[in-house]
Scaffold this active site. Structure first.
Site, PDB file in Angstrom:
ATOM      1  N   ARG A 169       0.807  -1.219   0.000  1.00  0.00           N
ATOM      2  CA  ARG A 169       0.000   0.000   0.000  1.00  0.00           C
ATOM      3  C   ARG A 169       0.842   1.271   0.000  1.00  0.00           C
ATOM      4  O   ARG A 169       0.302   2.378  -0.159  1.00  0.00           O
ATOM      5  CB  ARG A 169      -0.916   0.007   1.211  1.00  0.00           C
ATOM      6  CG  ARG A 169      -0.193   0.116   2.544  1.00  0.00           C
ATOM      7  CD  ARG A 169      -1.174  -0.084   3.663  1.00  0.00           C
ATOM      8  NE  ARG A 169      -0.560  -0.044   4.978  1.00  0.00           N
ATOM      9  CZ  ARG A 169      -1.238  -0.327   6.086  1.00  0.00           C
ATOM     10  NH1 ARG A 169      -2.508  -0.644   6.033  1.00  0.00           N
ATOM     11  NH2 ARG A 169      -0.637  -0.283   7.252  1.00  0.00           N
ATOM     12  N   GLU A 170       2.143   1.130   0.167  1.00  0.00           N
ATOM     13  CA  GLU A 170       3.007   2.315   0.241  1.00  0.00           C
ATOM     14  C   GLU A 170       3.383   2.730  -1.175  1.00  0.00           C
ATOM     15  O   GLU A 170       4.521   2.613  -1.627  1.00  0.00           O
ATOM     16  CB  GLU A 170       4.201   1.986   1.141  1.00  0.00           C
ATOM     17  CG  GLU A 170       3.709   1.699   2.564  1.00  0.00           C
ATOM     18  CD  GLU A 170       4.719   1.013   3.473  1.00  0.00           C
ATOM     19  OE1 GLU A 170       5.895   0.913   3.094  1.00  0.00           O
ATOM     20  OE2 GLU A 170       4.321   0.576   4.575  1.00  0.00           O
ATOM     21  N   ARG A 223      -1.161  -4.588   2.684  1.00  0.00           N
ATOM     22  CA  ARG A 223       0.236  -4.394   3.095  1.00  0.00           C
ATOM     23  C   ARG A 223       1.078  -5.652   2.865  1.00  0.00           C
ATOM     24  O   ARG A 223       2.264  -5.577   2.557  1.00  0.00           O
ATOM     25  CB  ARG A 223       0.217  -4.035   4.589  1.00  0.00           C
ATOM     26  CG  ARG A 223       1.535  -4.118   5.337  1.00  0.00           C
ATOM     27  CD  ARG A 223       1.266  -3.743   6.793  1.00  0.00           C
ATOM     28  NE  ARG A 223       2.349  -4.116   7.696  1.00  0.00           N
ATOM     29  CZ  ARG A 223       3.233  -3.250   8.207  1.00  0.00           C
ATOM     30  NH1 ARG A 223       3.186  -1.980   7.875  1.00  0.00           N
ATOM     31  NH2 ARG A 223       4.152  -3.665   9.042  1.00  0.00           N
ATOM     32  N   ASN A 242       8.029  -7.620   6.199  1.00  0.00           N
ATOM     33  CA  ASN A 242       9.028  -6.961   7.050  1.00  0.00           C
ATOM     34  C   ASN A 242       8.982  -7.458   8.493  1.00  0.00           C
ATOM     35  O   ASN A 242       9.459  -6.784   9.416  1.00  0.00           O
ATOM     36  CB  ASN A 242       8.867  -5.441   7.014  1.00  0.00           C
ATOM     37  CG  ASN A 242      10.204  -4.744   7.227  1.00  0.00           C
ATOM     38  OD1 ASN A 242      11.264  -5.313   6.951  1.00  0.00           O
ATOM     39  ND2 ASN A 242      10.159  -3.516   7.728  1.00  0.00           N
ATOM     40  N   ARG A 243       8.412  -8.617   8.690  1.00  0.00           N
ATOM     41  CA  ARG A 243       8.520  -9.352   9.954  1.00  0.00           C
ATOM     42  C   ARG A 243       9.015 -10.773   9.683  1.00  0.00           C
ATOM     43  O   ARG A 243       9.148 -11.557  10.599  1.00  0.00           O
ATOM     44  CB  ARG A 243       7.151  -9.448  10.660  1.00  0.00           C
ATOM     45  CG  ARG A 243       6.497  -8.121  10.996  1.00  0.00           C
ATOM     46  CD  ARG A 243       7.228  -7.376  12.098  1.00  0.00           C
ATOM     47  NE  ARG A 243       6.520  -6.155  12.477  1.00  0.00           N
ATOM     48  CZ  ARG A 243       6.620  -5.008  11.823  1.00  0.00           C
ATOM     49  NH1 ARG A 243       7.418  -4.904  10.777  1.00  0.00           N
ATOM     50  NH2 ARG A 243       5.932  -3.945  12.233  1.00  0.00           N
ATOM     51  N   HIS A 295      10.051   2.647   2.509  1.00  0.00           N
ATOM     52  CA  HIS A 295       8.672   2.555   2.984  1.00  0.00           C
ATOM     53  C   HIS A 295       8.022   3.938   2.933  1.00  0.00           C
ATOM     54  O   HIS A 295       8.679   4.948   2.665  1.00  0.00           O
ATOM     55  CB  HIS A 295       8.634   2.048   4.434  1.00  0.00           C
ATOM     56  CG  HIS A 295       9.104   0.632   4.581  1.00  0.00           C
ATOM     57  ND1 HIS A 295       8.251  -0.415   4.757  1.00  0.00           N
ATOM     58  CD2 HIS A 295      10.346   0.094   4.564  1.00  0.00           C
ATOM     59  CE1 HIS A 295       8.923  -1.538   4.837  1.00  0.00           C
ATOM     60  NE2 HIS A 295      10.205  -1.262   4.732  1.00  0.00           N
ATOM     61  N   GLU A 371      11.560   5.946   5.527  1.00  0.00           N
ATOM     62  CA  GLU A 371      10.112   6.180   5.515  1.00  0.00           C
ATOM     63  C   GLU A 371       9.888   7.517   4.840  1.00  0.00           C
ATOM     64  O   GLU A 371      10.196   8.573   5.389  1.00  0.00           O
ATOM     65  CB  GLU A 371       9.544   6.225   6.945  1.00  0.00           C
ATOM     66  CG  GLU A 371       9.588   4.910   7.697  1.00  0.00           C
ATOM     67  CD  GLU A 371       8.408   3.987   7.371  1.00  0.00           C
ATOM     68  OE1 GLU A 371       7.535   4.374   6.581  1.00  0.00           O
ATOM     69  OE2 GLU A 371       8.390   2.874   7.933  1.00  0.00           O
TER      70      GLU A 371
HETATM   71 ZN    ZN Z   1       6.183  -0.170   5.270  1.00  0.00          ZN
END
Ligand code: ZN
Length: 413
Positions: A169-170, A223, A242-243, A295, A371
């Protein structure tokens, strides 16, 4: 388009939360898993409020927990569906107005991105090589470009790895990757010749192509990856890429609920996309100086580690990250926020299983999470009018870090 994209967010609301200290952040992290919160902006105590999207069934409980803790809050957006619909209408109008626009100045579909990379490979065979890092869960090639004047064969050059849209979504992140490619290949200016001559580049514009496409046709706020395993969940797809990396896996800022946006997956590297990027990192590891994981949003430049320890070269790492922030800030819009720079856990929040920490741990000297900026109250749905500004200011920061990477690499600092 007649897909009811916004409808799953019916009556979802976004709340501003006034953070006072790290305890307040801790409470938000706790509630994030428990009440399936969607943390749009993590916030910083005393600097900026958190923005939290809450589903209607959890709203009362969420606000009660904040009240109990004496945390102030307010409604930031009381109609998420309308905000998403507004974005779509405006984006469609904007596309019609500017239908011949360059690919890096819009939000392209994945097929268009692939076609652009392929075209560059054909038109600039001496400097551009298109590589597939491996296929996604749904079978899309994860295409990246290698940009080099020496066919990646000169051991004296550092490698700079840049990726985008790990979180689909970014949307504003792939334009920055595509613009960087454009500037290095199609529009190399005299003052930037060193960037091409001194550095080899690996640029992956879309880390999560399945999620990217899903965010375009089904759910703008998607996401995660799009993997499916009925034994894990018969209803929810994907994991937070990202986890999903094998570092502190599953230990903090995660939820064991497979429907959560911070579900790390059943085990480290369960997702094919994170495995493909892991393999790409190893492929170039001996010369990679910088790994830049992009991000959106919030204006942060972050580095490891997420467990409150610091890499041994933290002084140099902070220098590179701060230089990047300064170069972007010097070009930012007057009313845009400044970048905050530092260890991710101190500046924002720690998360386990990030690619940033993984790359740092396996030996990339400068592993950074960027970010991109926030504008007004737009969150993830950055109006396309802002893309050019974000592209040019961010490119300046990327260029600066590439120059520093070269200096550090040449002098073995
Ligand atoms: Zn992100």
């Amino acid at each position: 388009m007649c897909v009811p994209k916004g409808s799953i967010y019916d009556r979802s609301t976004v709340h501003g939360v006034v953070l006072r200290n790290v305890d307040d952040i801790g409470l938000i992290r706790e509630l994030e898993g428990e009440l399936d919160l969607d943390v749009w902006r993590a916030g910083m105590p005393g600097v900026k409020d958190a923005h939290i999207m809450v589903r209607p069934q959890y709203k009362e409980k969420f606000l009660a927990r904040l009240d109990e803790a004496g945390i102030q809050h307010y409604v930031h957006n009381n109609d998420v569906v309308r905000a998403l619909d507004d974005f779509e209408v405006k984006f469609n109008q904007w596309k019609l107005r500017r239908n011949n626009d360059a690919i890096y100045n819009t939000y392209p579909r994945y097929g268009e991105i692939e076609a652009y990379l392929d075209r560059l490979g054909q038109e600039y065979p001496n400097i551009v090589t298109v590589v597939n890092a491996g296929n996604t869960f749904e079978g899309r090639p994860m295409k990246y470009v290698r940009i080099s004047t020496t066919n990646f064969e000169d051991p004296n050059k550092p490698i700079y790895i840049l990726d985008a849209a790990m979180h689909s979504r970014e949307w504003v992140t792939p334009p920055v990757a595509l613009y960087t490619i454009h500037r290095l290949v199609e529009d190399l200016r005299n003052e930037d010749r060193d960037l091409l001559e001194n550095v080899d580049w690996v640029i992956l514009p879309v880390f999560n192509p399945d999620g990217w496409e899903f965010s375009h046709v089904q759910n703008r706020m998607w996401r995660r990856s799009r993997s499916f395993n009925a034994t894990i969940s018969p209803i929810c797809y994907g994991a937070d890429l990202n986890r999903n990396f094998d570092i502190f896996f599953g230990t903090f800022s995660v939820s064991s609920n497979p429907c959560s946006d911070i579900y790390p997956g059943p085990f480290a590297f369960s997702e094919i996309e994170s495995r493909n990027v892991r393999d790409m990192l190893y492929l170039y590891l001996n010369r990679t100086q910088i790994y830049m994981n992009m991000h959106s949003y919030g204006n942060y430049i972050l580095y490891g580690f997420d467990n409150y320890t610091l890499p041994h070269n933290v002084a140099q790492l902070h220098f590179v990250a701060a230089a990047m922030g300064a170069h972007i800030d010097a070009r930012k819009m007057a009313d845009a926020p400044y970048y905050a720079v530092g260890n991710s856990n101190y500046v924002l929040y720690g998360a386990s299983g990030t690619s940033q920490d993984y790359a740092q741990e396996i030996g990339v000297p400068f592993s950074i999470t960027l970010e991109l900026p926030e504008f007004d109250d737009y969150g993830f749905v950055v109006p396309p009018e802002y893309i050019e500004q974000i592209n040019t200011e961010t490119y300046a920061g990327i260029a600066e870090t590439a120059r520093l990477a070269y200096l550090f690499y040449r002098h073995r600092l």
